[in-house]
Design a protein around this motif. Structure first.
Motif, PDB file in Angstrom:
ATOM      1  N   SER A  30      29.002  43.587  29.514  1.00  0.00           N
ATOM      2  CA  SER A  30      29.827  43.245  30.675  1.00  0.00           C
ATOM      3  C   SER A  30      30.059  41.742  30.731  1.00  0.00           C
ATOM      4  O   SER A  30      29.254  40.957  30.243  1.00  0.00           O
ATOM      5  CB  SER A  30      29.186  43.726  31.974  1.00  0.00           C
ATOM      6  OG  SER A  30      28.001  43.024  32.220  1.00  0.00           O
ATOM      7  N   GLU A  31      31.194  41.393  31.328  1.00  0.00           N
ATOM      8  CA  GLU A  31      31.553  39.995  31.533  1.00  0.00           C
ATOM      9  C   GLU A  31      32.358  39.927  32.823  1.00  0.00           C
ATOM     10  O   GLU A  31      33.318  40.664  33.012  1.00  0.00           O
ATOM     11  CB  GLU A  31      32.407  39.494  30.373  1.00  0.00           C
ATOM     12  CG  GLU A  31      32.830  38.052  30.512  1.00  0.00           C
ATOM     13  CD  GLU A  31      33.706  37.591  29.348  1.00  0.00           C
ATOM     14  OE1 GLU A  31      34.363  36.561  29.510  1.00  0.00           O
ATOM     15  OE2 GLU A  31      33.740  38.257  28.309  1.00  0.00           O
ATOM     16  N   VAL A  32      31.941  39.061  33.732  1.00  0.00           N
ATOM     17  CA  VAL A  32      32.634  38.899  35.008  1.00  0.00           C
ATOM     18  C   VAL A  32      33.062  37.445  35.144  1.00  0.00           C
ATOM     19  O   VAL A  32      32.242  36.543  35.009  1.00  0.00           O
ATOM     20  CB  VAL A  32      31.730  39.307  36.190  1.00  0.00           C
ATOM     21  CG1 VAL A  32      32.453  39.102  37.508  1.00  0.00           C
ATOM     22  CG2 VAL A  32      31.259  40.742  36.038  1.00  0.00           C
ATOM     23  N   ASN A  33      34.352  37.232  35.391  1.00  0.00           N
ATOM     24  CA  ASN A  33      34.916  35.904  35.592  1.00  0.00           C
ATOM     25  C   ASN A  33      35.517  35.834  36.997  1.00  0.00           C
ATOM     26  O   ASN A  33      35.562  36.834  37.712  1.00  0.00           O
ATOM     27  CB  ASN A  33      35.990  35.624  34.541  1.00  0.00           C
ATOM     28  CG  ASN A  33      35.432  35.701  33.138  1.00  0.00           C
ATOM     29  OD1 ASN A  33      34.470  35.025  32.805  1.00  0.00           O
ATOM     30  ND2 ASN A  33      36.016  36.557  32.322  1.00  0.00           N
ATOM     31  N   ALA A  34      36.021  34.702  37.373  1.00  0.00           N
ATOM     32  CA  ALA A  34      36.596  34.520  38.703  1.00  0.00           C
ATOM     33  C   ALA A  34      37.808  35.417  38.941  1.00  0.00           C
ATOM     34  O   ALA A  34      37.993  35.927  40.039  1.00  0.00           O
ATOM     35  CB  ALA A  34      36.986  33.061  38.920  1.00  0.00           C
ATOM     36  N   ASP A  35      38.634  35.650  37.915  1.00  0.00           N
ATOM     37  CA  ASP A  35      39.838  36.447  38.108  1.00  0.00           C
ATOM     38  C   ASP A  35      39.965  37.623  37.143  1.00  0.00           C
ATOM     39  O   ASP A  35      41.029  38.212  36.998  1.00  0.00           O
ATOM     40  CB  ASP A  35      41.079  35.564  38.000  1.00  0.00           C
ATOM     41  CG  ASP A  35      41.190  34.887  36.642  1.00  0.00           C
ATOM     42  OD1 ASP A  35      40.247  34.993  35.831  1.00  0.00           O
ATOM     43  OD2 ASP A  35      42.225  34.241  36.388  1.00  0.00           O
ATOM     44  N   SER A  36      38.867  37.988  36.487  1.00  0.00           N
ATOM     45  CA  SER A  36      38.903  39.123  35.573  1.00  0.00           C
ATOM     46  C   SER A  36      37.481  39.624  35.286  1.00  0.00           C
ATOM     47  O   SER A  36      36.500  38.949  35.578  1.00  0.00           O
ATOM     48  CB  SER A  36      39.576  38.738  34.255  1.00  0.00           C
ATOM     49  OG  SER A  36      38.794  37.784  33.569  1.00  0.00           O
TER      50      SER A  36
END
Length: 102
Positions: A30-36
């Motif tokens: 998993s990878e969580v960014n500010a806009d994706s």
């Protein structure tokens, strides 16, 4: 809001796949960014899921979460069922060979 949608989709997929015995996660990313975000997992019973989402700008001060992904599972009949989907401002749009077309 993004987190809720992710867990709702994940829960739906796991409920549909409802195995007769407990399955273990054999791979998870998993990878969580500010806009994706994106994530994927696979379980010991053959269930697989991947999903990615981005924030889409629909106009001044209006944003929507655009999600795409797929999941597959082995049904009680031994057949593997696969679904691809998009979920955006137009709703949840699944596609699969076993899903009737309207």
């Amino acid at each position: 809001m993004k987190t809720i949608l992710v867990f709702a989709c994940l829960s739906m997929a796991l409920c549909l796949a409802a195995p007769a015995q407990e399955a273990e996660i054999v791979e998870q990313k998993s990878e969580v960014n500010a806009d994706s975000y994106n994530y994927s997992f696979e379980t010991s019973d053959g269930t697989k899921q991947e999903q990615h989402g981005t924030v889409k700008n629909l106009g001044p001060e209006e944003e929507a979460l655009q999600v795409a992904g797929s999941y597959s599972y082995v049904g009680d009949d031994g057949q593997t069922y696969s679904i691809t989907y998009v979920a955006d401002e137009n709703g949840f749009q699944p596609q699969g060979e076993h899903i009737p077309h309207l």
